[in-house]
Structure formats: structure tokens, C-alpha cells
Write a protein that holds these residues in place. Structure first.
Motif, PDB file in Angstrom:
ATOM      1  N   LEU A 191      39.256  32.516  31.602  1.00 31.63           N
ATOM      2  CA  LEU A 191      39.626  32.689  30.200  1.00 31.63           C
ATOM      3  C   LEU A 191      40.837  31.853  29.827  1.00 31.63           C
ATOM      4  N   LEU A 192      41.573  31.354  30.834  1.00 29.63           N
ATOM      5  CA  LEU A 192      42.869  30.731  30.579  1.00 29.63           C
ATOM      6  C   LEU A 192      42.950  29.270  30.967  1.00 29.63           C
ATOM      7  N   THR A 193      41.879  28.685  31.456  1.00 31.06           N
ATOM      8  CA  THR A 193      41.914  27.268  31.805  1.00 31.06           C
ATOM      9  C   THR A 193      40.555  26.656  31.518  1.00 31.06           C
ATOM     10  N   GLY A 194      40.397  25.356  31.812  1.00 28.80           N
ATOM     11  CA  GLY A 194      39.163  24.671  31.439  1.00 28.80           C
ATOM     12  C   GLY A 194      39.019  24.700  29.928  1.00 28.80           C
ATOM     13  N   GLN A 195      37.872  25.134  29.449  1.00 24.24           N
ATOM     14  CA  GLN A 195      37.675  25.314  28.016  1.00 24.24           C
ATOM     15  C   GLN A 195      37.734  26.791  27.615  1.00 24.24           C
ATOM     16  N   GLY A 196      38.147  27.639  28.561  1.00 26.65           N
ATOM     17  CA  GLY A 196      38.222  29.061  28.284  1.00 26.65           C
ATOM     18  C   GLY A 196      38.998  29.406  27.026  1.00 26.65           C
ATOM     19  N   PRO A 197      40.231  28.886  26.874  1.00 30.53           N
ATOM     20  CA  PRO A 197      40.992  29.231  25.665  1.00 30.53           C
ATOM     21  C   PRO A 197      40.341  28.734  24.373  1.00 30.53           C
ATOM     22  N   VAL A 198      39.512  27.699  24.453  1.00 31.02           N
ATOM     23  CA  VAL A 198      38.840  27.178  23.269  1.00 31.02           C
ATOM     24  C   VAL A 198      37.837  28.198  22.738  1.00 31.02           C
ATOM     25  N   TYR A 199      37.159  28.904  23.649  1.00 31.17           N
ATOM     26  CA  TYR A 199      36.091  29.823  23.273  1.00 31.17           C
ATOM     27  C   TYR A 199      36.545  31.276  23.155  1.00 31.17           C
ATOM     28  N   THR A 200      37.697  31.604  23.700  1.00 31.28           N
ATOM     29  CA  THR A 200      38.110  33.001  23.823  1.00 31.28           C
ATOM     30  C   THR A 200      38.737  33.558  22.551  1.00 31.28           C
ATOM     31  N   GLY A 201      39.415  32.714  21.770  1.00 28.35           N
ATOM     32  CA  GLY A 201      40.156  33.211  20.627  1.00 28.35           C
ATOM     33  C   GLY A 201      41.337  34.043  21.082  1.00 28.35           C
ATOM     34  N   GLU A 202      41.728  35.017  20.285  1.00 25.50           N
ATOM     35  CA  GLU A 202      42.798  35.918  20.701  1.00 25.50           C
ATOM     36  C   GLU A 202      42.312  36.720  21.906  1.00 25.50           C
ATOM     37  N   LEU A 203      43.202  36.887  22.878  1.00 29.58           N
ATOM     38  CA  LEU A 203      42.822  37.570  24.116  1.00 29.58           C
ATOM     39  C   LEU A 203      43.587  38.877  24.238  1.00 29.58           C
ATOM     40  N   GLN A 204      42.842  39.966  24.436  1.00 33.33           N
ATOM     41  CA  GLN A 204      43.442  41.271  24.694  1.00 33.33           C
ATOM     42  C   GLN A 204      42.916  41.808  26.022  1.00 33.33           C
ATOM     43  N   PHE A 205      43.706  42.685  26.626  1.00 37.96           N
ATOM     44  CA  PHE A 205      43.362  43.211  27.948  1.00 37.96           C
ATOM     45  C   PHE A 205      43.488  44.726  27.967  1.00 37.96           C
ATOM     46  N   ALA A 206      42.518  45.385  28.599  1.00 40.90           N
ATOM     47  CA  ALA A 206      42.572  46.834  28.825  1.00 40.90           C
ATOM     48  C   ALA A 206      42.263  47.102  30.296  1.00 40.90           C
ATOM     49  N   ASP A 207      43.142  47.814  30.975  1.00 43.22           N
ATOM     50  CA  ASP A 207      42.915  48.076  32.409  1.00 43.22           C
ATOM     51  C   ASP A 207      41.990  49.266  32.644  1.00 43.22           C
ATOM     52  N   LEU A 208      41.593  49.963  31.584  1.00 47.01           N
ATOM     53  CA  LEU A 208      40.668  51.102  31.649  1.00 47.01           C
ATOM     54  C   LEU A 208      41.177  52.212  32.558  1.00 47.01           C
ATOM     55  N   GLN A 209      42.496  52.277  32.681  1.00 49.31           N
ATOM     56  CA  GLN A 209      43.151  53.327  33.480  1.00 49.31           C
ATOM     57  C   GLN A 209      42.786  53.252  34.960  1.00 49.31           C
ATOM     58  N   VAL A 210      42.469  52.072  35.427  1.00 49.35           N
ATOM     59  CA  VAL A 210      42.206  51.895  36.860  1.00 49.35           C
ATOM     60  C   VAL A 210      43.501  52.157  37.623  1.00 49.35           C
ATOM     61  N   PRO A 211      43.466  52.973  38.672  1.00 44.20           N
ATOM     62  CA  PRO A 211      44.697  53.303  39.410  1.00 44.20           C
ATOM     63  C   PRO A 211      45.379  52.070  39.989  1.00 44.20           C
ATOM     64  N   ARG A 212      46.702  52.121  40.037  1.00 43.22           N
ATOM     65  CA  ARG A 212      47.494  50.995  40.547  1.00 43.22           C
ATOM     66  C   ARG A 212      47.130  50.655  41.983  1.00 43.22           C
ATOM     67  N   ASP A 213      46.834  51.659  42.796  1.00 41.53           N
ATOM     68  CA  ASP A 213      46.566  51.364  44.191  1.00 41.53           C
ATOM     69  C   ASP A 213      45.260  50.591  44.378  1.00 41.53           C
ATOM     70  N   VAL A 214      44.377  50.645  43.394  1.00 41.31           N
ATOM     71  CA  VAL A 214      43.159  49.842  43.461  1.00 41.31           C
ATOM     72  C   VAL A 214      43.513  48.358  43.399  1.00 41.31           C
ATOM     73  N   TYR A 215      44.427  47.999  42.528  1.00 45.70           N
ATOM     74  CA  TYR A 215      44.830  46.598  42.403  1.00 45.70           C
ATOM     75  C   TYR A 215      45.519  46.097  43.664  1.00 45.70           C
ATOM     76  N   GLN A 216      46.187  46.983  44.354  1.00 43.00           N
ATOM     77  CA  GLN A 216      46.865  46.588  45.587  1.00 43.00           C
ATOM     78  C   GLN A 216      45.886  46.231  46.697  1.00 43.00           C
ATOM     79  N   GLN A 217      44.634  46.654  46.560  1.00 44.75           N
ATOM     80  CA  GLN A 217      43.637  46.379  47.591  1.00 44.75           C
ATOM     81  C   GLN A 217      42.932  45.035  47.392  1.00 44.75           C
ATOM     82  N   VAL A 218      43.143  44.403  46.237  1.00 48.13           N
ATOM     83  CA  VAL A 218      42.482  43.122  45.955  1.00 48.13           C
ATOM     84  C   VAL A 218      43.553  42.111  45.558  1.00 48.13           C
ATOM     85  N   PRO A 219      43.987  41.267  46.481  1.00 48.45           N
ATOM     86  CA  PRO A 219      45.015  40.277  46.145  1.00 48.45           C
ATOM     87  C   PRO A 219      44.546  39.367  45.006  1.00 48.45           C
ATOM     88  N   ALA A 220      45.428  39.098  44.071  1.00 52.77           N
ATOM     89  CA  ALA A 220      45.083  38.248  42.930  1.00 52.77           C
ATOM     90  C   ALA A 220      44.733  36.846  43.391  1.00 52.77           C
TER      91      ALA A 220
END
Length: 501
Positions: A191-220
Motif C-alpha cells: 500500500l505504501l510503495t510501487g504504485q500502491g499510494p496511487v491507487y490507495t487514496g487516503e489510508l486508514q488502519f484498524a487492528d480489529l482488537q488483535v492482542p498485542r502478543d499476536v503481533y510479537q509472534q510475527v516479526p514485521a
């Protein structure tokens, strides 16, 4: 919605986050409901007068999110109509549950095709193809997206604009451009490189209340640096500091007729805090350098060997702007590369490097634009842009050090990680911007930052300076030299960081 996170993920990583969240106790249906609610809230905030909502639903979870939006629109007294690519009867799992709910609410549903488009809608909600799309669209699907894209109707994309690769940010045949994209659980790197920003328009994010420890299990997969981190990475200035503490940047370049490029690099290095800045160039360019910036020590040389003493005195060498590819430039590049000093390489230094054998793993920052990257990898520019992340990885594997791949959504990779720069604007598409960036990176490297930190924060500082100029006077006509004072202003908080012990 929450602020955009700094961690970016691939499509596969986002699916793993989803799986782990469900395994941790959040039902898939609850995640789908939350996604639809977040998107519907965004729709109402962005288009409060909208009444006729065309919800485009494919199969799978992306379509399921669309069915949730339709049900919520119905409950709010709006007039949704569902246009499906895949019959609701053939769905399964949570998507089927949401479709059956819409059917129970008697929300109108009809097949979507080029011949049956939602031409009367106030807003299109795009839930056709989600992040699972990785191959080119079928001809029929591409025709449908192209026809939809021709409609003059505002569009809200669920998770990602249909037809856009979540991993590369490039179209997979056709893309339904969005005015607003609500992405869920993990911020997709495409969404943030290539032509992603051209097609995405305004970008909003919702984590859907996923627990923090879930994110710790998947390195960015990639990180977005912040201005706060930039300032924290710069060594504090002591009260008894002197120019020798803050590094000596040596810029090498400017063959006959190419004086401007290295002069801009030297000016940028001076404006970004280097203690001393020197320039090695052709003799006829020395007066020009002194006239533009008398603080820069300029030396004219006709023979590369005459540069040896300054090379030995330098902390960091920035080589390439206006260097040329003749014997003069080749000789100076060879001296720089054999010096053992940290290097920042751009322009003709990269073009000459592309013709060398058995190079790599040096203490350098390479700063190619896509054309230079193509020469370094002996590929064509189209292939370079097709997957910028793959290009970055190939450059780093081939040449080592740190690689800064310029372009929309600039990418940086070093041994310490990978970063994506979200700042910048189209006004930067003018001559000399890369020369200024070279000086910025060299100055930060000279002040003690690692090559990776100097590259990612230098790219961010450079882009933020351009954004400051664009806000003040517009993007059109933005010149590279306009950034020089803005660079300093974007670093001014650093002047308050004084070491007192």
C-alpha cells in the motif's frame, strides 16, 4: 481507526496474524464483523450524505467484510445493494454467514458484470479481491475492474484496492482505484510503495482488537521510521563540541560541465550538521563552489592522485554526483573505494560500479534510482519497479552494505533491517534531488550514525524537507536547492539536545 502503525507486513504474514488471533480466542466472524464496522464508520465519516451504497462482493473474507458493511448500512437506514462476483450460495464459512444475514434482511443482490454496473450509487464499497490475490486477474475480472474504475463514483476499498498486489504495490492486470482504503490487522507493505499510494487514496488502519502478543509472534517485514527516532539516533552535541567531533564529509564529483551536482551535495552535507565539508572537483568549478557556499573547502584536481591527502583526511566520502565515466571519474572512484572509508555512492559512481567485477560487502550506502538499479542488476527498469522489494533484496545480496532504492515509497535495506519511507511528494521529480540526498546521508553518517541509520533517516529527512517546501509554496517548481534551509529547519529540535555531562 487507529494511527498508521510503523510495522509493515506481507499478505502471508497478515494471514498468519489473522490465524493466530483466531487461535488465541477471537472468532473469525468477530474479526469480520469488526472489519466491516470499521469500514462502515469510515464511510459515514467520509461521505455523510451518501444513501445509495453499492457493495461489491467477491468470495472469501474480503467479500464477507463487504456483506457486513451492507448489513450495517441497512441497519442505519441507508439503501445498500450487493453486487456479487461469486454467488452467495457458493460461499462458505464466515462469508456465507454474513451473506445469509444480508439475505434475511432482504438487501437486494445481483450479479456483477460489465453489462450490470452500479451506475446510480453514491459510494462503491470494494470487497471484490483481497490480499489473497497474487496472480494476474482473469480477462473477465480485469474488464469488470476497468469498467468500474471508469464510473465517476467515490470508492471505499476494504483492506486493499482490488487488483493491487499487497506485497509489491503493483497492479495485477487492472486496479479499482480507491478514494479511501481501510486496511485491517496488518498494514500491507504494497500500500505504501510501487504504485500502491496511487491507487490507495487516503489510508486508514484498524487492528480489529488483535492482542498485542499476536503481533510479537510475527516479526514485521519492514518498518517505517519516525522523526522521533531520527532525533534519538543523532549523538547529542556537547557544550564543548567542536567541528572535529561531527565528521568531515568529502564530496567527489563534477567533471567538465557538471559542477552543480556535487555543489548541491556539499551544501546539503553542510546544512545537515557535518563538522567540515570538502569538495574535490575540476579546477574550473572551485570558484563556483566558494561563491555558493564559502564554508565548503573546495579543491580542484586534474589528476586523481592529487586528491589523496583529502581522501585520507575525510570521515565519509560521498562520490558520484556529476562524476562522469571517463578516466578522471574512474580514477577518483577507485581511490575512494580503496580508501577503506565509509562511502555514499550515487549517480555515475553507481554506473561505474555496475561495470566492475568482484565488488560488494563494503562499508557503503548505495543510493540508486530505478534506472541505476537496473544497470547494477543488469535488468530493465520495468522489472525493477515490478517488485521493488525483490530488487532491494537482490541489490543488497549482490553489493552488501546498505542500499537505498529511491522512488515512491523509498526503500532501505542493510544488515540491521529494512525500512520504507512514507514522506515525500511529486514536486521532488526535479533535477538535483538525488544529489542533495547524497549530501544528507553523508552528513548523518559522518556524525556517527551507521550506514543503515544514515540512509533511512537521511531519506526521511530529505522527504520531510521537500514536504515542508511544498506546504509553503506548492509542489510545482520545487527545486533541489529549496530543500537546503528546510533540511536545517527539520533538524532544529536537535539544537536543544545538549549533553551536559
Amino acid at each position: 481507526m487507529t494511527a498508521l502503525p510503523t510495522a509493515l507486513y506481507t499478505a502471508a504474514q497478515t494471514r498468519e496474524l489473522d490465524r493466530l488471533a483466531i487461535a488465541a480466542g477471537t472468532p473469525g466472524a468477530a474479526l469480520m464483523q469488526r472489519a466491516g464496522q470499521a469500514a462502515f464508520n469510515a464511510l459515514c465519516e467520509r461521505w455523510p450524505e451518501a444513501r445509495h451504497i453499492a457493495v461489491l462482493c467477491g468470495g472469501g473474507n474480503n467479500g464477507g467484510d463487504g456483506y457486513v458493511v451492507a448489513a450495517l448500512a441497512h441497519d442505519a437506514g441507508l439503501q445498500p445493494r450487493i453486487h456479487f462476483l461469486k454467488s452467495p450460495d457458493s460461499l462458505s464459512g464466515d462469508a456465507l454467514t454474513m451473506a445469509e444475514r444480508c439475505r434475511a434482511l432482504h438487501i437486494p443482490m445481483q450479479p456483477l458484470s460489465v453489462e450490470a454496473l452500479p451506475v446510480q450509487a453514491d459510494v462503491l464499497v470494494d470487497g471484490l479481491f483481497g490480499t489473497g490475490l497474487s496472480a494476474s486477474l482473469s480477462d473477465e475480472a480485469a474488464r469488470v475492474l476497468t469498467a468500474l474504475d471508469a464510473l465517476i463514483v467515490p470508492r471505499l476499498a476494504l483492506d486493499i484496492p482490488s487488483g493491487l498486489s499487497a506485497d509489491t504495490g503493483m497492479p495485477l492486470g487492472a486496479v479499482l482505484r480507491a478514494d479511501l482504503t481501510c486496511t485491517f490487522i496488518g498494514l500491507k507493505r504494497g500500500l505504501l510503495t510501487g504504485q500502491g499510494p496511487v491507487y490507495t487514496g487516503e489510508l486508514q488502519f484498524a487492528d480489529l482488537q488483535v492482542p498485542r502478543d499476536v503481533y510479537q509472534q510475527v516479526p514485521a517485514d519492514c518498518l517505517v521510521p519516525t522523526p522521533t527516532a531520527l532525533l534519538a539516533s543523532l549523538p547529542p552535541r556537547r557544550l564543548d563540541g567542536h567541528k572535529g567531533r561531527y565528521g568531515h564529509v568529502l564530496v567527489i564529483g563534477g567533471d567538465h560541465g557538471f559542477a552543480g551536482a556535487p555543489i548541491m551535495s556539499a551544501q546539503a552535507a553542510a546544512r545537515c550538521g557535518a563538522g567540515k565539508v570538502s569538495l574535490i572537483t575540476r579546477p574550473e568549478h572551485v570558484v563556483m563552489m566558494i561563491a555558493r557556499q564559502p564554508e565548503v573547502m573546495a579543491r580542484g584536481v586534474n589528476e586523481p592522485a592529487q586528491a589523496q591527502s583529502l581522501i585520507e583526511a575525510a570521515t565519509v566520502i560521498a562520490v558520484g554526483p556529476g562524476l562522469g565515466r571517463d578516466d578522471w571519474g574512474k580514477g577518483l572512484l577507485e581511490l575512494a573505494m580503496s580508501s577503506g572509508k565509509p562511502l555514499v555512492m550515487d549517480a555515475d559512481a553507481l554506473n561505474l560500479l555496475a561495470d566492475m567485477d568482484n565488488v560488494g560487502a563494503a562499508d557503503w550506502v548505495l543510493t540508486p534510482h530505478p534506472g541505476e538499479a537496473a544497470r547494477l542488476l543488469k535488468a530493465d527498469s520495468a522489472a525493477i519497479q515490478h517488485d521493488r522489494f525483490a530488487t532491494l533484496e537482490s541489490l543488497h545480496a549482490r553489493y552488501g552494505g546498505t542500499v537505498l532504492l529511491k522512488g515512491l515509497g523509498t526503500l532501505v535495506q542493510g544488515d540491521a533491517g529494512r525500512a520504507l519511507i512514507t514522506e515525500g511528494n511529486p514536486g521532488m521529480a526535479s533535477g538535483g534531488m538525488g544529489d542533495v540526498l547524497t549530501g544528507v546521508v553523508a552528513a548523518l553518517r559522518a556524525q556517527g550514525l551507521s550506514g543503515y541509520d544514515a540512509a533511512r533517516f537521511g531519506a526521511m529527512l530529505h522527504a520531510r524537507a521537500a514536504d515542508s517546501c511544498a506546504r509553503d509554496k506548492g509542489e510545482l517548481g520545487l527545486l533541489a536547492t529549496d530543500l537546503l534551509e528546510a533540511l536545517r529547519l527539520n533538524l532544529k529540535i536537535e539544537s536543544l539536545k545538549v549533553e551536559r555531562n
